[in-house]
Design an enzyme around this catalytic site. Structure first.
Site, PDB file in Angstrom:
ATOM      1  N   CYS A  48       0.688  -1.361   0.047  1.00  0.00           N
ATOM      2  CA  CYS A  48       0.055   0.083  -0.013  1.00  0.00           C
ATOM      3  C   CYS A  48       0.810   1.209   0.003  1.00  0.00           C
ATOM      4  O   CYS A  48       0.366   2.301  -0.480  1.00  0.00           O
ATOM      5  CB  CYS A  48      -0.944   0.079   1.039  1.00  0.00           C
ATOM      6  SG  CYS A  48      -2.175  -1.486   1.175  1.00  0.00           S
ATOM      7  N   CYS A 105      13.183   9.566  -7.498  1.00  0.00           N
ATOM      8  CA  CYS A 105      11.719   9.218  -7.455  1.00  0.00           C
ATOM      9  C   CYS A 105      11.599   9.529  -6.121  1.00  0.00           C
ATOM     10  O   CYS A 105      11.963  10.485  -5.580  1.00  0.00           O
ATOM     11  CB  CYS A 105      11.906   7.588  -7.669  1.00  0.00           C
ATOM     12  SG  CYS A 105      12.865   6.638  -6.475  1.00  0.00           S
TER      13      CYS A 105
END
Length: 448
Positions: free
Chosen positions: A240, A404
């Site tokens: 998640c 990132c």
């Protein structure tokens, strides 16, 4: 004068952060006093005693009246619930709804295991936790919520990491186990422990808009290893934290996990022992896939099991037993720079391009100025190479930096681009990504 004022503000901010951390520690200590936390050292001396000769008093009849009048359950089924015990491993998005519905139904004893503490990013889906309990152990937080709802339920919070050394001892104490975790290593560990202790395992998972649910090692159904003898490659597993999840999805699956546990304890209905329930929250659909039964050749539950004791599951899976980002290490130091080093490059206006490998939706949340967004899945395309070379040409540079969210995908991007662009280009990743930028360079930068 402006620089001095900024330094003063930063110093005030640091002091406030220290004060907040001290208050969190006080709250954490007070919370632990409200619920007796069981540690690894306490495990042997903390038995879960079976409840016998349960009788329904007037208070219980009034509390559970709406389920008592169900013909399939009735007083007999309610007594089974009151005398039963369930262990919930994982006190997050699945564990919260599962725990509160088991407590509401009258499970006699609920064990809660989680070594993590509450963070603000948990609150959109882990609905028993509150803003006031940020920094408190999750198991303690759920224990408090259960006690507030139903003081007759015995609740035992376990605030430690589940390992091969203690898993079998812990699982053996309870009638059944609910797997509400978010990592592969713990799934194998719980499965093997439940098989060896002969306990049903109610397993749920949720990611993005989808959820899955099944019951392992029950009514001649398969165990987890029957279906997945070998773990998937670590790089193919998404949790998640990386993939995202809509909070109501784990809420739905967690409620269904509680329902399966109640059915097993009271022996009503048809538990999902040889079926896999698939939920698509985006389209509101459920479908059930038939699973093959117990596999006689299974390494742990088969006729002649080769695995007869719990092993090192992190080594077996090649991944840590956590849903936290543990950080990849794919590049040598010469191919990496720190956020401080990159800031110096930006400040000196050295010609270069910055490739942001996150998804476009993440760029909408936050992005460093003048970065080029090329999502990781597209980084090896010729079109991506053309975009990069075109921008480098306009900059008069051959320096490429990749960034990132946390510094994992950017390393993969460096490997791909180094091959795609060739040796004449210098390609490096920024260690720790935008999270490190927020923590070390710009405290006003959002962290998600």
């Amino acid at each position: 004068m402006e620089d001095r004022t900024k330094e003063d503000l930063l110093e005030d901010l640091r002091k406030k952060e220290l004060e907040i951390q001290a208050l969190k520690e006080q709250l954490k200590n007070q919370s632990k006093n409200l619920a007796e936390v069981c540690t690894v050292k306490d495990l042997a001396s903390h038995p879960i005693l079976p409840r016998t000769n349960i009788e329904l008093d007037n208070k219980s009849i009034a509390r559970y009246s709406r389920q008592l009048i169900l013909p399939e359950l009735g007083p007999k089924g309610q007594k089974k619930l009151l005398s039963s015990s369930a262990l919930i491993v994982g006190c997050g998005g699945l564990g919260c709804p599962a725990a509160i519905y088991l407590a509401a139904a009258g499970i006699g004893c609920i064990g809660l295991l989680d070594y993590d503490v509450i963070e603000i990013s948990n609150l959109h889906r882990q609905v028993l936790h509150t803003e006031e309990r940020i920094g408190v152990p999750k198991a303690v937080s759920i224990a408090q919520a259960i006690t507030a709802l139903n003081k007759d339920v015995e609740v035992v919070p376990y605030d430690f990491v589940l390992t091969s050394e203690v898993a079998l001892q812990l699982v053996s104490k309870y009638d059944l186990v609910l797997d509400c975790t978010d990592n592969v290593a713990t799934r194998y560990l719980l499965n093997d422990a439940c098989v060896m202790a002969d306990k049903p395992l109610v397993s749920g998972s949720a990611l993005r808009y989808e959820g899955q649910l099944t019951v392992y090692h029950y009514q001649d159904g398969p165990c987890y290893r029957c279906l997945h003898p070998k773990p998937p490659p670590p790089e193919t597993v998404t949790n998640c934290s990386d993939g995202g999840v809509l909070g109501a999805v784990p809420g739905t699956i967690g409620c269904l996990q509680a329902l399966e546990a109640l059915k097993i304890i009271t022996n009503i209905g048809s538990p999902l022992a040889q079926s896999l329930l698939l939920f698509d929250g985006l389209y509101g659909t459920f479908r059930t896939v038939k699973l093959r039964g117990h596999k006689s050749t299974c390494e742990v539950c088969g006729d002649n099991p080769s695995i007869t004791k719990l092993i090192d599951y992190e080594q077996f899976c090649g991944a840590a037993a956590t849903d936290k980002d543990t950080g990849l290490s794919l590049l040598g130091r010469e191919k990496r720079i720190t956020v401080e080093e990159y800031k110096s490059i930006r400040d000196s206006k050295t010609p270069h391009i910055l490739v942001d490998t996150r998804l476009p939706v993440e760029q909408e949340i936050c992005a460093l100025p003048n970065s080029i967004n090329i999502p990781m899945k597209q980084i090896d395309k010729e079109k991506s190479r053309d975009i990069i070379q075109s921008n480098l040409l306009s900059q008069g540079s051959k320096q490429v930096f990749c960034i990132c969210r946390r510094g994992n995908d950017s390393q993969k991007a460096v490997l791909e681009l180094s091959q795609l662009l060739g040796e004449e280009y210098e390609v490096k990743d920024i260690i720790g990504g935008l999270t490190a930028w927020a923590n070390k360079i710009d405290s006003s930068y959002p962290v998600y």
